[in-house]
Design an enzyme around this catalytic site. Sequence first.
Site, PDB file in Angstrom:
ATOM      1  N   GLU A 135      -7.024   5.353   7.322  1.00  0.00           N
ATOM      2  CA  GLU A 135      -6.023   6.970   6.984  1.00  0.00           C
ATOM      3  C   GLU A 135      -7.608   7.171   6.525  1.00  0.00           C
ATOM      4  OE1 GLU A 135      -2.719   6.172   5.123  1.00  0.00           O
ATOM      5  OE2 GLU A 135      -1.970   5.206   7.113  1.00  0.00           O
TER       6      GLU A 135
ATOM      7  N   GLY B 142       2.222   2.477  10.070  1.00  0.00           N
ATOM      8  CA  GLY B 142       3.169   3.395  10.394  1.00  0.00           C
ATOM      9  C   GLY B 142       4.309   4.086  11.619  1.00  0.00           C
TER      10      GLY B 142
ATOM     11  N   SER C  84       2.909  -2.205   9.997  1.00  0.00           N
ATOM     12  CA  SER C  84       4.527  -1.599   9.971  1.00  0.00           C
ATOM     13  C   SER C  84       5.399  -3.559  10.260  1.00  0.00           C
ATOM     14  CB  SER C  84       4.831  -1.789  11.925  1.00  0.00           C
ATOM     15  OG  SER C  84       4.335  -0.394  12.437  1.00  0.00           O
TER      16      SER C  84
ATOM     17  N   HIS D 223      -9.491   1.468   4.224  1.00  0.00           N
ATOM     18  CA  HIS D 223      -8.380   1.947   5.307  1.00  0.00           C
ATOM     19  C   HIS D 223      -8.397   2.475   6.086  1.00  0.00           C
ATOM     20  CE1 HIS D 223      -4.576   3.036   5.781  1.00  0.00           C
ATOM     21  NE2 HIS D 223      -4.060   1.768   5.895  1.00  0.00           N
TER      22      HIS D 223
ATOM     23  N   GLY E  91       2.930  -1.302   4.322  1.00  0.00           N
ATOM     24  CA  GLY E  91       2.703   0.179   4.306  1.00  0.00           C
ATOM     25  C   GLY E  91       4.598   1.028   3.566  1.00  0.00           C
ATOM     26  N   GLY E  92       4.966   1.814   4.857  1.00  0.00           N
ATOM     27  CA  GLY E  92       6.373   1.270   4.288  1.00  0.00           C
ATOM     28  C   GLY E  92       7.572   1.158   3.806  1.00  0.00           C
TER      29      GLY E  92
ATOM     30  N   GLU F  24      -5.718  -4.416  10.147  1.00  0.00           N
ATOM     31  CA  GLU F  24      -4.792  -3.477  10.644  1.00  0.00           C
ATOM     32  C   GLU F  24      -4.968  -2.707  11.532  1.00  0.00           C
ATOM     33  OE1 GLU F  24      -2.694  -2.670   6.803  1.00  0.00           O
ATOM     34  OE2 GLU F  24      -4.381  -1.358   7.059  1.00  0.00           O
TER      35      GLU F  24
ATOM     36  N   ASN G 153       0.441  -1.017  -0.436  1.00  0.00           N
ATOM     37  CA  ASN G 153       0.152   0.022  -0.127  1.00  0.00           C
ATOM     38  C   ASN G 153       1.425   1.029  -0.209  1.00  0.00           C
ATOM     39  OD1 ASN G 153      -1.932   1.762   0.835  1.00  0.00           O
ATOM     40  ND2 ASN G 153      -2.534   1.109   2.388  1.00  0.00           N
ATOM     41  N   TRP G 154       1.348   1.893  -0.894  1.00  0.00           N
ATOM     42  CA  TRP G 154       2.281   2.831  -1.213  1.00  0.00           C
ATOM     43  C   TRP G 154       1.367   3.882  -0.782  1.00  0.00           C
ATOM     44  CZ3 TRP G 154       4.677   2.786  -6.671  1.00  0.00           C
ATOM     45  CH2 TRP G 154       5.226   1.550  -6.803  1.00  0.00           C
ATOM     46  N   LYS G 155       0.485   4.248  -0.826  1.00  0.00           N
ATOM     47  CA  LYS G 155      -0.574   5.523   0.195  1.00  0.00           C
ATOM     48  C   LYS G 155      -0.112   6.380  -0.699  1.00  0.00           C
ATOM     49  CE  LYS G 155       0.227   3.276   4.765  1.00  0.00           C
ATOM     50  NZ  LYS G 155      -0.062   3.549   6.191  1.00  0.00           N
TER      51      LYS G 155
HETATM   52  P1  PGA Z   1       2.378   0.474   7.391  1.00  0.00           P
HETATM   53  O1  PGA Z   1       1.144   0.908   6.426  1.00  0.00           O
HETATM   54  O2  PGA Z   1       3.161  -0.824   7.191  1.00  0.00           O
HETATM   55  O3  PGA Z   1       3.696   1.223   7.331  1.00  0.00           O
HETATM   56  O4  PGA Z   1       2.336   0.099   9.384  1.00  0.00           O
HETATM   57  C1  PGA Z   1       0.104  -0.711   6.486  1.00  0.00           C
HETATM   58  C2  PGA Z   1      -0.977  -0.157   6.125  1.00  0.00           C
HETATM   59  O5  PGA Z   1      -1.243   1.364   6.580  1.00  0.00           O
HETATM   60  O6  PGA Z   1      -1.261  -0.577   5.110  1.00  0.00           O
END
Ligand code: PGA
Length: 255
Positions: A100, A176, A216, A98, A237-238, A170, A13-15
């Site tokens: 966010e 994050g 994470s 998601h 994500g990251g 999640e 998930n590149w956001k």
């Molecule tokens: P993260 O994000 O791996 O950076 O914690 C995961 C996500 O939000 O899908």
Amino acid sequence: MNKSLRKAVIAGNWKMNKTPSETTALINEMKPLVANADCDVVVCVPYVDLQAALDATKGSNIKVGAENCHWGKSGAFTGEISTQMLTEMGVEYVIIGHSERRTYFGETNVTVQKRVRAALDAGLKVILCVGEYLEQREQGVTFEVVSEQTKIALGGVSKDELKNIIIAYEPVWAIGTGKTATAEQANEVNHAIREVIAKLYDKAAADAFVVQYGGSMNAGNADELLAQEDVDGGLIGGASLKAKDFSEIVKAASK
Ligand code: PGA
């Protein structure tokens, strides 16, 4: 993972990261590193990077997803993107719900359900995100929260359509933050989600259903998380923004 029942899915998930040219470069770096994956590999990228991602992944084992979609077919929804716009491009997956989007953009369980419906109707594969806030975990209502999110999102979804949905558990406090859920915490909630599926549908449907963990997940902790019976992959994500780190997670899921 229980590979006799389910095929693992590792999705990035590149956001709101990477421009189109950066997308091409990152995917070109990833391709040889994940070419031998024994799991499904997906990258979910910003709308404007989709074409670059589709071009760069052509002929490879990497599938492309969007990070959201609207429920309407067309109309006065400034700034939104319809499912048909995505499928015409050749996009296969879409992330829905998601945290966010729930936290910053007013997404609710009801709008999540509408987006899931539209995505399935268009033939997209859905990565549905559920998860609790820290306060909810501390109050001991994690299972209730996740179960409600799951049930509402799947309202009206038939057993046959389940094959086009996976859920990413999640915990919001782990996204994050560098604070991963322990492997046991991840497995416990993933298992509870599978039980919700079993109750809504049946055991066979639940056994075949993919439940990822996200929050994470990285090259260092992927092995332990993915070794859990009910952790069938990850939404990353990251660590999905670095080819080497992402490929290490893909390798962990391919064991
Ligand atoms: P993260 O994000 O791996 O950076 O914690 C995961 C996500 O939000 O899908």
